[in-house]
Design a protein around this motif. Structure first.
Motif, PDB file in Angstrom:
ATOM      1  N   SER A  84      -4.042  -4.756   8.663  1.00 41.96           N
ATOM      2  CA  SER A  84      -5.374  -4.187   8.872  1.00 41.96           C
ATOM      3  C   SER A  84      -6.379  -4.815   7.915  1.00 41.96           C
ATOM      4  CB  SER A  84      -5.350  -2.669   8.662  1.00 41.96           C
ATOM      5  OG  SER A  84      -6.653  -2.138   8.705  1.00 41.96           O
ATOM      6  N   PRO A  85      -7.487  -5.313   8.430  1.00 41.40           N
ATOM      7  CA  PRO A  85      -8.518  -5.895   7.558  1.00 41.40           C
ATOM      8  C   PRO A  85      -9.279  -4.833   6.766  1.00 41.40           C
ATOM      9  CG  PRO A  85      -9.268  -5.861   9.835  1.00 41.40           C
ATOM     10  CD  PRO A  85      -7.840  -5.410   9.862  1.00 41.40           C
ATOM     11  N   TYR A  86      -9.073  -3.568   7.102  1.00 44.78           N
ATOM     12  CA  TYR A  86      -9.798  -2.477   6.438  1.00 44.78           C
ATOM     13  C   TYR A  86      -9.025  -1.895   5.259  1.00 44.78           C
ATOM     14  CZ  TYR A  86     -12.227  -2.706  10.915  1.00 44.78           C
ATOM     15  OH  TYR A  86     -12.906  -3.145  12.022  1.00 44.78           O
ATOM     16  N   PHE A  87      -7.797  -2.397   5.014  1.00 47.10           N
ATOM     17  CA  PHE A  87      -6.965  -1.791   3.970  1.00 47.10           C
ATOM     18  C   PHE A  87      -7.531  -2.050   2.575  1.00 47.10           C
ATOM     19  CE2 PHE A  87      -3.452  -1.920   0.898  1.00 47.10           C
ATOM     20  CZ  PHE A  87      -2.965  -0.628   1.053  1.00 47.10           C
ATOM     21  N   LEU A  88      -7.795  -3.313   2.257  1.00 44.48           N
ATOM     22  CA  LEU A  88      -8.308  -3.654   0.924  1.00 44.48           C
ATOM     23  C   LEU A  88      -9.805  -3.384   0.841  1.00 44.48           C
ATOM     24  CD1 LEU A  88      -6.456  -6.873  -0.271  1.00 44.48           C
ATOM     25  CD2 LEU A  88      -6.213  -4.529  -1.083  1.00 44.48           C
ATOM     26  N   ASN A  89     -10.125  -2.114   0.892  1.00 43.78           N
ATOM     27  CA  ASN A  89     -11.506  -1.651   0.784  1.00 43.78           C
ATOM     28  C   ASN A  89     -11.556  -0.634  -0.343  1.00 43.78           C
ATOM     29  OD1 ASN A  89     -13.584   0.617   1.561  1.00 43.78           O
ATOM     30  ND2 ASN A  89     -14.336  -1.271   2.501  1.00 43.78           N
ATOM     31  N   ALA A  90     -12.399  -0.872  -1.333  1.00 44.49           N
ATOM     32  CA  ALA A  90     -12.420  -0.036  -2.534  1.00 44.49           C
ATOM     33  C   ALA A  90     -12.653   1.432  -2.204  1.00 44.49           C
ATOM     34  CB  ALA A  90     -13.498  -0.548  -3.497  1.00 44.49           C
ATOM     35  N   VAL A  99       8.217  -3.757  -4.463  1.00 43.55           N
ATOM     36  CA  VAL A  99       8.039  -3.031  -3.197  1.00 43.55           C
ATOM     37  C   VAL A  99       6.581  -2.627  -3.027  1.00 43.55           C
ATOM     38  CG1 VAL A  99       8.635  -0.939  -1.912  1.00 43.55           C
ATOM     39  CG2 VAL A  99      10.420  -2.210  -3.114  1.00 43.55           C
ATOM     40  N   PHE A 100       5.952  -2.171  -4.105  1.00 43.31           N
ATOM     41  CA  PHE A 100       4.540  -1.778  -4.058  1.00 43.31           C
ATOM     42  C   PHE A 100       3.665  -2.968  -3.657  1.00 43.31           C
ATOM     43  CE2 PHE A 100       0.404  -1.364  -6.231  1.00 43.31           C
ATOM     44  CZ  PHE A 100      -0.050  -0.205  -5.629  1.00 43.31           C
ATOM     45  N   LEU A 101       3.911  -4.123  -4.275  1.00 40.53           N
ATOM     46  CA  LEU A 101       3.149  -5.325  -3.925  1.00 40.53           C
ATOM     47  C   LEU A 101       3.399  -5.734  -2.479  1.00 40.53           C
ATOM     48  CD1 LEU A 101       3.671  -7.427  -7.183  1.00 40.53           C
ATOM     49  CD2 LEU A 101       1.617  -6.171  -6.488  1.00 40.53           C
ATOM     50  N   LEU A 102       4.645  -5.560  -2.025  1.00 40.45           N
ATOM     51  CA  LEU A 102       4.984  -5.879  -0.637  1.00 40.45           C
ATOM     52  C   LEU A 102       4.231  -4.967   0.329  1.00 40.45           C
ATOM     53  CD1 LEU A 102       6.797  -7.626   1.199  1.00 40.45           C
ATOM     54  CD2 LEU A 102       8.536  -5.834   1.028  1.00 40.45           C
ATOM     55  N   VAL A 103       4.131  -3.676  -0.017  1.00 42.95           N
ATOM     56  CA  VAL A 103       3.384  -2.725   0.806  1.00 42.95           C
ATOM     57  C   VAL A 103       1.916  -3.139   0.896  1.00 42.95           C
ATOM     58  CG1 VAL A 103       2.494  -0.346   0.872  1.00 42.95           C
ATOM     59  CG2 VAL A 103       4.918  -0.756   0.449  1.00 42.95           C
ATOM     60  N   ILE A 104       1.343  -3.551  -0.232  1.00 43.94           N
ATOM     61  CA  ILE A 104      -0.051  -3.987  -0.253  1.00 43.94           C
ATOM     62  C   ILE A 104      -0.243  -5.214   0.644  1.00 43.94           C
ATOM     63  CG2 ILE A 104      -1.925  -4.859  -1.685  1.00 43.94           C
ATOM     64  CD1 ILE A 104      -1.294  -1.924  -2.165  1.00 43.94           C
ATOM     65  N   VAL A 105       0.660  -6.193   0.523  1.00 46.32           N
ATOM     66  CA  VAL A 105       0.545  -7.433   1.300  1.00 46.32           C
ATOM     67  C   VAL A 105       0.682  -7.155   2.793  1.00 46.32           C
ATOM     68  CG1 VAL A 105       1.665  -9.647   1.791  1.00 46.32           C
ATOM     69  CG2 VAL A 105       1.320  -8.920  -0.574  1.00 46.32           C
ATOM     70  N   ILE A 106       1.692  -6.351   3.165  1.00 46.70           N
ATOM     71  CA  ILE A 106       1.918  -6.052   4.584  1.00 46.70           C
ATOM     72  C   ILE A 106       0.743  -5.281   5.172  1.00 46.70           C
ATOM     73  CG2 ILE A 106       3.351  -4.727   6.195  1.00 46.70           C
ATOM     74  CD1 ILE A 106       5.751  -5.431   4.456  1.00 46.70           C
ATOM     75  N   ASN A 107       0.264  -4.257   4.449  1.00 43.41           N
ATOM     76  CA  ASN A 107      -0.864  -3.468   4.953  1.00 43.41           C
ATOM     77  C   ASN A 107      -2.123  -4.317   5.087  1.00 43.41           C
ATOM     78  OD1 ASN A 107       0.448  -1.025   5.285  1.00 43.41           O
ATOM     79  ND2 ASN A 107       0.060  -0.357   3.184  1.00 43.41           N
ATOM     80  N   TYR A 163       0.275   4.842  -0.266  1.00 39.40           N
ATOM     81  CA  TYR A 163      -0.440   3.721   0.346  1.00 39.40           C
ATOM     82  C   TYR A 163       0.271   3.212   1.597  1.00 39.40           C
ATOM     83  CZ  TYR A 163      -3.673   3.441  -3.569  1.00 39.40           C
ATOM     84  OH  TYR A 163      -4.649   3.727  -4.479  1.00 39.40           O
ATOM     85  N   LEU A 164       1.583   3.403   1.674  1.00 43.32           N
ATOM     86  CA  LEU A 164       2.300   3.057   2.899  1.00 43.32           C
ATOM     87  C   LEU A 164       1.814   3.929   4.057  1.00 43.32           C
ATOM     88  CD1 LEU A 164       4.579   1.512   4.362  1.00 43.32           C
ATOM     89  CD2 LEU A 164       6.146   3.325   3.619  1.00 43.32           C
ATOM     90  N   GLN A 165       1.712   5.237   3.819  1.00 38.03           N
ATOM     91  CA  GLN A 165       1.223   6.148   4.854  1.00 38.03           C
ATOM     92  C   GLN A 165      -0.229   5.845   5.213  1.00 38.03           C
ATOM     93  OE1 GLN A 165       2.073   9.917   2.936  1.00 38.03           O
ATOM     94  NE2 GLN A 165       3.924  10.201   4.147  1.00 38.03           N
ATOM     95  N   TYR A 166      -1.035   5.514   4.218  1.00 41.24           N
ATOM     96  CA  TYR A 166      -2.440   5.181   4.477  1.00 41.24           C
ATOM     97  C   TYR A 166      -2.552   3.931   5.340  1.00 41.24           C
ATOM     98  CZ  TYR A 166      -7.118   3.324   3.523  1.00 41.24           C
ATOM     99  OH  TYR A 166      -8.375   2.793   3.644  1.00 41.24           O
ATOM    100  N   GLY A 167      -1.785   2.905   5.002  1.00 39.29           N
ATOM    101  CA  GLY A 167      -1.822   1.655   5.764  1.00 39.29           C
ATOM    102  C   GLY A 167      -1.335   1.832   7.190  1.00 39.29           C
TER     103      GLY A 167
END
Length: 346
Positions: A50-56, A38-46, A298-302
């Motif tokens: 949004s292109p800004y999600f995977l930002n350190a 589920v965590f990986l799914l949240v990362i993939v969907i977010n 991270y779901l709320q953040y995305g």
């Protein structure tokens, strides 16, 4: 007769051996693996939304924002294993932070002393909850903590009314925004306390007694377990962790108000339930709840990055809570039906 005895002994030995053997299938069917998926799914969907999600930098700042409520998850796991609940934690956060700010800004108490008093206030709130629950056993924990939820936030409003209180010393902001070697300080504190509470629950006599009480409170009492004492300790820990949350929250915001930490109890309970802690008590592991903290955070953040309204976020969290409660029940019912069909075939 002797041959029959040997056959029985051989059967028992094989049965014990089978029970002790490691099952790869059972290992990967554990709830925690589903949470990782589920965590990986949240990362993939977010990431796709949004292109800004995977930002350190963004992920680091998001961790600082949502991780404060994660401290309350640790004792809430124990409370729910005990088949209880505490819905006053958000109000405890508010009262602790308001008293801390008032002591520093109005009464000129040194900030270090105000921090200590903040922790004591939180622990006292939890202690009151625990004492009321064990004293008035005819009242459920929901009723008791509902009453104290209103009481604690009401006191916070009496102290500050609708005003904000801040002007904290500069070093205080380190709790909320500081980093050590590039790692957020709040993440370091969370990790240390996660290890402590995991060891406490899974590797100590205290933890085993918590599980025993969750499975059968009466049997535990007759077995010599100090049931009331353990409940008071667990609820006191919940108040203490709420006070730690208050410190990190006030540090991050730079001020506090009586209406802070609204609906924190909903997020915390959702994290614990999603983490696989049984609402019937006696089951669940700390690691599941820890993973759930990051899933919901991270779901709320995305969702925030794509401007999803807060009301919609509440609906999504509510659905997650329903799913996390319903899926284990469906699994148990499926196993029961399967075993029942096998008996019919026999």
């Amino acid at each position: 007769m002797e041959q029959r005895t040997l056959d029985q002994n051989e059967y028992v030995q094989r049965t014990l051996k089978n029970k002790q053997e490691f099952s790869l299938k059972k290992f990967f069917l554990q709830w925690e693996w589903l949470l990782i998926l589920v965590f990986l799914l949240v990362i993939v969907i977010n990431t796709s939304l949004s292109p800004y999600f995977l930002n350190a930098a963004g992920l680091r700042d998001a961790t600082m924002v949502f991780l404060d409520k994660g401290f309350i998850v640790f004792p809430m796991v124990m409370i729910m294993i005990l088949r209880d609940i505490d819905i006053s934690v958000g109000s405890t956060v508010a009262l602790s932070s308001v008293i801390m700010a008032t002591l520093y800004n109005t009464l000129n108490v040194p900030m270090g002393a105000a921090l200590v008093i903040c922790l004591l206030v939180g622990a006292l709130c939890g202690l009151i909850n625990g004492l009321l629950i064990v004293k008035f056993k005819e009242l459920s924990a929901v009723i008791v903590t509902l009453a104290t939820m209103i009481l604690y936030r009401g006191i916070a409003y009496v102290i500050l009314e609708d005003q904000a209180s801040g002007n904290f010393p500069e070093w205080f902001s380190f709790f909320g925004w500081g980093s050590v070697a590039g790692i957020p300080f709040i993440l370091i504190a969370f990790t240390i306390l996660a290890i402590v509470f995991t060891l406490l629950l899974h590797k100590t006599t205290f933890g085993r007694q918590v599980y025993a009480m969750g499975n059968n409170d009466t049997a535990s009492r007759f077995s010599g377990v100090r049931v009331d004492r353990i409940k008071v300790i667990v609820f006191t820990l919940a108040g203490l962790m709420a006070a730690i949350t208050a410190i990190f929250l006030a540090s991050r915001m730079g001020s506090t108000r009586p209406n802070v930490a609204m609906m924190y109890e909903l997020d915390v309970i959702a994290m614990v339930a999603l983490g696989g802690i049984s609402t019937a008590g006696g089951k669940g592991r700390m690691i599941g709840a820890i993973i759930a903290v990051f899933i919901i955070g991270y779901l709320q953040y995305g969702l925030g990055l794509i401007n999803i309204p807060s009301q919609t976020m509440l609906i999504i969290i509510g659905l997650l809570l329903l799913v996390s409660v319903a899926v284990p029940k469906m699994k148990v019912n499926w196993k029961f039906k399967k075993s029942g069909s096998k008996r019919k075939l026999e």
